[in-house]
Scaffold this active site. Sequence first.
Site, PDB file in Angstrom:
ATOM      1  N   TYR A 281       0.870  -1.165   0.000  1.00 10.86           N
ATOM      2  CA  TYR A 281       0.000   0.000   0.000  1.00 10.86           C
ATOM      3  C   TYR A 281       0.913   1.223   0.000  1.00 10.86           C
ATOM      4  CZ  TYR A 281      -4.403  -2.446   1.042  1.00 10.86           C
ATOM      5  OH  TYR A 281      -5.529  -3.230   0.976  1.00 10.86           O
TER       6      TYR A 281
ATOM      7  N   HIS B 289     -16.871  -4.310  -2.217  1.00  4.32           N
ATOM      8  CA  HIS B 289     -15.469  -4.722  -2.212  1.00  4.32           C
ATOM      9  C   HIS B 289     -15.241  -5.888  -1.262  1.00  4.32           C
ATOM     10  CE1 HIS B 289     -11.157  -4.356  -2.719  1.00  4.32           C
ATOM     11  NE2 HIS B 289     -11.001  -4.293  -1.396  1.00  4.32           N
TER      12      HIS B 289
END
Length: 319
Positions: free
Chosen positions: A3, A191
């Site tokens: 990330y 998601h």
Amino acid sequence: TLYWCTMVKLPLMAEKHHMIGYIPKIQPGNERYVHHMMLYECHDDNPEETFKRHVYKSGYKCYTPNMPEDFKKCKGIVAAWGLGGESFHFPKDAGYPVGHEHGGSTYYMFEVHYENPGRHPNIADNSGLELLLTPNLRPHDSSMLTVGHDVSSLHLVPPGQLSFTSVAHCPSQCSSSLPDRGVTVFAGLPHTHLLGRKVKLRHIRNGAELPTAFQDNHYDFNYQTMRKFQFHMLPGDHLITECTYDTTSQETYTRGGLSVNDEMCMVFLHYYPATELAHCVSKLPLKNILLAMGVTLWPIDPSTRHLGLRIRTPTGSRT
């Protein structure tokens, strides 16, 4: 799994503008690595002093000790794109306000989630989101609300299940902060990660269930795009997010987490008029998870805080 978070600043605009859409720009050849992109607004009493020094830097690994503390002030999501997603355009009656002085933000944290399971070396990426802005304002300022299960290792999905459903809540205690007239949800992005097969958003008002707000019975991890649907949410309403997983390929529990080999259960909702409600998620307390696994706790000595542990087994119990 990586990330990566960077700080960006929007150009200074003398008059108020609305963001009315965003377009994914994935660097050709890197489609397999870019999992999702999120844009978070950053707020502070003195945003110039707090955030300006981080702009134009190469960025940091998100959610690690090396990420500056200032980045933790970037919370509300304003744009969300997932793997295989398409461009998104707001309806004609809503737009997200940009600019700190116009009810939005001037500084944003841009988060990109990369997955490289093959550990291919020397990959550089320049993917991003192209924002569509206009000075021709829409009737309503919009915002985004995240609902679902908190991203946590306490989110456990058992192995060997053809259909296992995780349930998460946005309860009435949270939605009570909405304006009396309520808000209109006009789009959402469901998601999960690799094991997800279905996503459903249920809508409860005064103890009675209303028509299903959103449902995807054929969820595809490789087609995570913003869906257009609409429902009206009043203060005191209760939203329930249900994610159904197929874990027949798994031999051990799958935990909630950031990697695609972990799991998530979320829906990102665009709505108007804008309010300060941006995040409404839930998770089970640890004691409930232990009880479900046959583990009970009891005090050994009332004068201390020491606890005993009893584990139920098919042949009895162990202490």
